[in-house]
Write a protein that holds these residues in place. Structure first.
Motif, PDB file in Angstrom:
ATOM      1  N   ARG A   1       0.848  -1.189   0.000  1.00 31.76           N
ATOM      2  CA  ARG A   1       0.000   0.000   0.000  1.00 31.76           C
ATOM      3  C   ARG A   1       0.884   1.239   0.000  1.00 31.76           C
ATOM      4  N   LEU A   2       0.356   2.293  -0.604  1.00 31.76           N
ATOM      5  CA  LEU A   2       1.114   3.536  -0.756  1.00 31.76           C
ATOM      6  C   LEU A   2       0.268   4.690  -0.235  1.00 31.76           C
ATOM      7  N   GLU A   3       0.890   5.536   0.585  1.00 32.99           N
ATOM      8  CA  GLU A   3       0.231   6.721   1.112  1.00 32.99           C
ATOM      9  C   GLU A   3       1.113   7.925   0.810  1.00 32.99           C
ATOM     10  N   HIS A   4       0.491   9.011   0.426  1.00 30.70           N
ATOM     11  CA  HIS A   4       1.271  10.224   0.157  1.00 30.70           C
ATOM     12  C   HIS A   4       0.390  11.443   0.393  1.00 30.70           C
ATOM     13  N   GLY A   5       1.029  12.546   0.790  1.00 29.46           N
ATOM     14  CA  GLY A   5       0.308  13.781   1.044  1.00 29.46           C
ATOM     15  C   GLY A   5       0.988  14.599   2.118  1.00 29.46           C
ATOM     16  N   PRO A   6       0.547  15.847   2.279  1.00 30.54           N
ATOM     17  CA  PRO A   6       1.147  16.723   3.295  1.00 30.54           C
ATOM     18  C   PRO A   6       0.693  16.347   4.689  1.00 30.54           C
ATOM     19  N   ALA A   7       1.610  16.501   5.641  1.00 35.75           N
ATOM     20  CA  ALA A   7       1.294  16.240   7.052  1.00 35.75           C
ATOM     21  C   ALA A   7       2.299  16.999   7.912  1.00 35.75           C
ATOM     22  N   ARG A   8       1.785  17.931   8.735  1.00 41.30           N
ATOM     23  CA  ARG A   8       2.615  18.699   9.668  1.00 41.30           C
ATOM     24  C   ARG A   8       3.762  19.426   8.969  1.00 41.30           C
ATOM     25  N   GLY A   9       3.432  20.058   7.857  1.00 39.53           N
ATOM     26  CA  GLY A   9       4.416  20.869   7.160  1.00 39.53           C
ATOM     27  C   GLY A   9       5.385  20.090   6.289  1.00 39.53           C
ATOM     28  N   ARG A  10       5.182  18.803   6.137  1.00 30.86           N
ATOM     29  CA  ARG A  10       6.060  17.992   5.304  1.00 30.86           C
ATOM     30  C   ARG A  10       5.222  17.187   4.323  1.00 30.86           C
ATOM     31  N   PHE A  11       5.792  16.915   3.172  1.00 26.98           N
ATOM     32  CA  PHE A  11       5.168  16.008   2.222  1.00 26.98           C
ATOM     33  C   PHE A  11       5.795  14.632   2.420  1.00 26.98           C
ATOM     34  N   ARG A  12       4.954  13.641   2.705  1.00 29.24           N
ATOM     35  CA  ARG A  12       5.437  12.296   3.010  1.00 29.24           C
ATOM     36  C   ARG A  12       4.947  11.305   1.952  1.00 29.24           C
ATOM     37  N   LEU A  13       5.873  10.497   1.486  1.00 26.59           N
ATOM     38  CA  LEU A  13       5.563   9.382   0.585  1.00 26.59           C
ATOM     39  C   LEU A  13       5.939   8.105   1.331  1.00 26.59           C
ATOM     40  N   VAL A  14       4.932   7.335   1.740  1.00 24.00           N
ATOM     41  CA  VAL A  14       5.154   6.151   2.582  1.00 24.00           C
ATOM     42  C   VAL A  14       4.622   4.927   1.853  1.00 24.00           C
ATOM     43  N   ALA A  15       5.475   3.946   1.655  1.00 28.05           N
ATOM     44  CA  ALA A  15       5.087   2.690   0.997  1.00 28.05           C
ATOM     45  C   ALA A  15       5.371   1.528   1.939  1.00 28.05           C
ATOM     46  N   THR A  16       4.426   0.625   2.032  1.00 29.91           N
ATOM     47  CA  THR A  16       4.579  -0.589   2.838  1.00 29.91           C
ATOM     48  C   THR A  16       4.463  -1.789   1.910  1.00 29.91           C
TER      49      THR A  16
END
Length: 425
Positions: free
Chosen positions: A385-400
């Motif tokens: 699964r892949l999650e991406h988007g802004p969070a707390r002033g940072r853009f995060r791209l998280v893949a599991t």
């Protein structure tokens, strides 16, 4: 068309029909011979009826030749003749069996029942006593019922064979459709691969070319020292090397697209002359980004002697590649943090994050969002699964990504608890 019916008679049909005709003739002659052997009392049957009985034997046997194309007509005709003809019993057996084999059961059962009813006059008049009539009637009922059951079994078997053949044809068609869909999906994967690879390389070229233009403009305006020959040469070498890599990787992808056989035959990325990217190549990828001025913090925390399957490694590589590319496009100058952690029986987690830019970038490269959409599909196909988007002033791209225990490699003694922990800044 009824199951088992064929418009043209095959050689096998001719042989079977010939044998059944011989059987009907022999059976009929044997039954007629019963008059002479006191099986049937000849004195209770007129002489003219005996000759008429024997005369209809050839006609009934000849009618069997059309038992496949006109089973109802043949069965009705032979049934009417069997009212007075003992020699037609053999033809009646073949006709009723064929009727049950080539026509639905209700129709065949009705004609079989008619044959039983029409046999009653002969059963009542010819045998001497009531006991003989009962035995004869039971014999007729059992014999004709056996013909009906045998023909029905033949019809059921033929229907089953036809259904199985149809299932095989349908399964072959479905298999071809699945192969076609798999080939289309593989080409889509390669299209996403082209975006991932070329966008990364072209962003590197854009950064270097932009840096040269910027330094040159500042030097011409007198706000900075002119570029030295060594600096220009180094930048041009980076541009040249990345351009060559773009051409090489694009050529590899086009070779696969031209192969015409992307599924099931061992073709694909694994057959290329260049080895596919793996987790161990992430350090090289980060160094390339650092060389063009990108600020990257890289943390790799994986067991030293274990790696997930190659497809997962390629996907992890493309995730980091896409994250670095997007950071250069949309947040130039921002520090990028890349982490890769996991182990057998757990999951492989890839995180690429950067500080969100304060405003829009003036010269933004096109294609925003396309790479992430293709990346999400690639991760989904790998079972992750892949999650991406802004969070707390940072853009995060998280893949599991999945990392089952059975996919681990061999361990060396003493390495079971050792981890590889590298950081590049």
């Amino acid at each position: 068309m009824e199951p088992g019916h064929r418009s043209r008679r095959s050689r096998r049909d001719v042989v079977v029909d010939s044998l059944l005709t011989v059987f009907a003739v022999l059976y009929g002659l044997l039954g007629f011979a019963g008059y002479g052997g006191d099986l049937h009392p000849a004195d209770r049957v007129p002489d003219w009826l005996l000759w008429l009985d024997l005369a209809f034997l050839p006609a009934c046997c000849a009618a069997l030749w059309w038992r496949r194309s006109h089973p109802v007509t043949v069965a009705l005709g032979v049934t009417l003749v069997s009212v007075f003809s003992v020699s037609a019993v053999g033809a009646l057996v073949v006709a009723l069996t064929s009727l049950a084999a080539y026509r639905p059961f209700p129709r065949a059962a009705a004609i079989t029942l008619l044959a039983m009813v029409l046999s009653l006059p002969w059963v009542v008049l010819v045998p001497i006593d009531a006991g003989g009539s009962i035995v004869t009637m039971v014999t007729i009922v059992v014999m004709l019922s056996a013909c009906l059951a045998w023909g029905t079994a033949i019809r059921s078997r033929r229907s089953l064979v036809e259904r199985l053949r149809e299932d095989v044809r349908r399964e072959r068609q479905t298999h071809e459709e699945r192969l076609t869909a798999a080939r289309v999906e593989e080409r889509r994967r390669i299209a996403r691969e082209m975006h991932d690879v070329i966008a990364h390389r072209m962003s590197l070229l854009s950064v270097h070319a932009g840096a040269l233009a910027y330094r040159t403009e500042r030097a011409e305006a007198g706000r900075a020292a002119p570029l030295e020959a060594a600096e220009v040469g180094s930048a041009m070498r980076v541009i040249r090397d990345n351009a060559h890599r773009v051409l090489d990787e694009l050529g590899d992808i086009l070779d696969v697209l031209r192969s015409g056989d992307l599924v099931g035959e061992g073709a694909g990325e694994e057959d290329r002359s260049a080895p596919p990217p793996r987790l161990d190549d992430l350090s090289r990828l980060v160094r390339e980004a650092v060389d063009v001025g990108e600020r990257v913090v890289f943390d790799l925390d994986l067991p030293e002697s274990h790696r997930p399957r190659e497809q997962v490694q390629r996907t992890a590589y493309r995730i980091v590649q896409e994250g670095l590319t997007n950071a250069r496009k949309h947040a130039p100058g921002a520090r990028v943090v890349v982490t890769a952690a996991g182990g057998p029986g757990q999951e492989l987690v890839i995180v690429v994050s950067n500080v969100l830019p304060m405003g829009l970038v003036a010269l933004e490269l096109p294609g925003a969002g396309v790479g992430l959409a293709g990346l999400a599909e690639r991760v989904r196909l790998d079972g992750g699964r892949l999650e991406h988007g802004p969070a707390r002033g940072r853009f995060r791209l998280v893949a599991t990504l999945p990392w089952p225990t059975e996919e681990t490699g061999s361990e060396r003694p003493g390495d079971a608890t050792r981890n590889e922990h590298r950081k590049v800044t």
